[in-house]
Design a protein around this motif. Sequence first.
Motif, mmCIF file in Angstrom:
data_model
loop_
_atom_site.group_PDB
_atom_site.id
_atom_site.type_symbol
_atom_site.label_atom_id
_atom_site.label_comp_id
_atom_site.label_asym_id
_atom_site.label_seq_id
_atom_site.Cartn_x
_atom_site.Cartn_y
_atom_site.Cartn_z
ATOM 1 N N LEU A 91 0.936 -1.207 0.033
ATOM 2 C CA LEU A 91 0.167 -0.095 0.179
ATOM 3 C C LEU A 91 0.931 1.257 -0.105
ATOM 4 O O LEU A 91 0.520 2.203 -0.614
ATOM 5 C CB LEU A 91 -0.808 -0.193 1.228
ATOM 6 N N MET A 92 1.939 1.243 0.665
ATOM 7 C CA MET A 92 2.819 2.265 0.649
ATOM 8 C C MET A 92 3.541 2.549 -0.665
ATOM 9 O O MET A 92 3.453 3.834 -1.056
ATOM 10 C CB MET A 92 4.040 2.030 1.640
ATOM 11 N N ILE A 93 3.870 1.663 -1.514
ATOM 12 C CA ILE A 93 4.519 1.776 -2.505
ATOM 13 C C ILE A 93 3.437 2.313 -3.530
ATOM 14 O O ILE A 93 3.801 3.310 -4.484
ATOM 15 C CB ILE A 93 5.049 0.669 -3.116
ATOM 16 N N TRP A 101 1.062 5.933 -14.148
ATOM 17 C CA TRP A 101 0.133 5.634 -13.083
ATOM 18 C C TRP A 101 -0.387 4.230 -13.098
ATOM 19 O O TRP A 101 -0.721 3.709 -11.966
ATOM 20 C CB TRP A 101 -1.106 6.445 -13.156
ATOM 21 N N GLY A 102 -0.362 3.565 -14.059
ATOM 22 C CA GLY A 102 -0.925 2.131 -14.122
ATOM 23 C C GLY A 102 -0.153 1.167 -13.248
ATOM 24 O O GLY A 102 -0.633 0.253 -12.856
ATOM 25 N N TRP A 103 1.377 1.493 -12.947
ATOM 26 C CA TRP A 103 2.010 0.507 -12.017
ATOM 27 C C TRP A 103 1.413 0.488 -10.835
ATOM 28 O O TRP A 103 1.626 -0.432 -9.932
ATOM 29 C CB TRP A 103 3.409 0.733 -12.063
ATOM 30 N N ARG A 104 0.909 1.755 -10.294
ATOM 31 C CA ARG A 104 0.435 1.794 -8.731
ATOM 32 C C ARG A 104 -0.600 1.029 -8.560
ATOM 33 O O ARG A 104 -1.118 0.341 -7.345
ATOM 34 C CB ARG A 104 -0.179 3.424 -8.660
ATOM 35 N N ILE A 105 -1.647 0.680 -9.735
ATOM 36 C CA ILE A 105 -2.649 -0.326 -9.522
ATOM 37 C C ILE A 105 -2.246 -1.602 -8.972
ATOM 38 O O ILE A 105 -3.056 -2.308 -8.308
ATOM 39 C CB ILE A 105 -3.702 -0.401 -10.865
#
Length: 430
Positions: A104-106, A191-195
Motif C-alpha cells: 500500500l505504501m509503494i 500511473w498504471g503500475w500503482r494499480i
Amino acid sequence: MSSTTTRHDSHDTWRRIRAIIGASSGNLVEWFDFYIYSFASLYFAHAFFPQGDGTVQLLKTAAVFAIGFLMRPIGGIIFGRLADRRGRRAAMMLSVVMMCGGSLMIACLPTYEQVGVWAPTLLVIARMLQGLSVGGEYGTSATYMSEVAVKGHRGFYSSFQYVTLIGGLLLASLAVVIMQHILTDSDMRSWGWRILFLCGAVAALLSLFLRRSLHETVSKDRSTEQNEKAGTLSLLFSKHQRAFWTVLGFTAGGSLMFYTFTTYMQKYLINTVGMNDKTVSVVVTVALVVFMLMQPVQGALSDRIGLRRMMLIFSALGTLLTIPILFALQYVGHVWAVFLLLALSLIIVGFYTSISGLIKAAMFPMEIRALGVGVSYAIGNALFGGTAEWVALTMKSHGVEPLFFVYVTLMVFIAFVTCLKMAPMSEKRW
C-alpha cells in the motif's frame, strides 16, 4: 467402528487440506506483492531514479530489490522466534499484515519530481518492510505445511508452497500482461503500475481472513525448558550448526538459479536477447504456468525417490546445463525455441523448489524449526537470490555478462557438493 474410523480419517484429511489452502493463500499474496516490484520496475524506474539510461535505472531498482532480500534474515529471526514460541498461525497472520502495509505504501508513493530524494528513500523503506515480511513468511509457512502434511505424501503436500509462490510470481506476470493490453505504455509509466501494488494490498487483507481459521501445530504441553529454548539463536547455533550450513549451502545455488530464470529472465530477454517486452511477458507467463504445474508432480516424485536424490538431480543438471541454456537463448531466434529453453530450465529448478521447504524443515526439531529454516534460508536467499539481478546487470553494464553465467554455475555446483555431504533424510522428526 470401521465407519467411525473412515469418517475420522476423512475429516482429518479435509482439515489438512484446508490448512494447506489457508497457509498457501497468504504465501501466494506475499509473493505476488514481492514480485510485482520486479515485473513493474520497467515502468516505474524513471519515477524514482530519473537520471541515466534504461539499464542504469533498472540497475538502481534492482539494488532496491536486493535490499528487500537483505532484510529477510532479520525477518526470519523475528518471525521464526515468534512461530516457535507462540505458534505458526500468529506469525503467518502478522507477516501478511506487514506485506499489505508495504504494498500500500509503494502504491501511494510520490515521485522523484514531486519530493526529490525522499521518493527513492521511501521506496527503500517500503521494500525493507516487505523484506521483513517475506523473510518471516517462508520459514513459517514451510514449517507449517510440512507439519500438517500426511506422512508418506509430505513431498506432494509441501510442494504446494512453491505452487503458490510461483502462483504469486505468475499472477504478478499475468497482471502486467493484462495491464499492458488495457493501458497504453504512457499510462503504465505514469500511473498504471500503482494499480498493481494496490491490488496486492487488497489481496493481503483477504488472505488475513483465511488464515484466522488455521489449525495450530505447535504443542501446548512442552516443558518449561523446551519453551524457554524454543526459537532462540543460541539453541540453533549450539546444537544445529550442521543443519544450518547445509540449508545455507544448497539455498545459495537453488535461489540464485531460481531468480535467474524467473525475475531476471524478463530483463535478460529484453535487454540482451532483444525481444519485444510484450512478447517476453507472454513467454515468461506461459513458462511459469508449466513450472507451477510441475511442482506437485515433482513433489510426488520425491515421495518415491527421496529428498536427497531430488536435490542431486537438480544440482547436477543445473551445473551441466545453465551456461548452455543462457547462451542458447541469445541465438535461437524463435519465440517457441525461447519458450522451450526457458521451460526446460524451470523444470530443472523444479527438482529443488518442489521439496525446498520440506527438506529444510526435516533438518530441525519442532522447537527450533521455524527459526532454523527461516534464518538459514533467508541468509542464503538474500546473499545470492536477492542479488541475482543486481549482479547480472552490473556485469552487463561492464560488458562481461557471460561471467554471470559462470557465477550461477559455480554456486549450483556448490549446492551439488553440499548435497553429497548431506546426512540421510528421515521423517522421524514428525
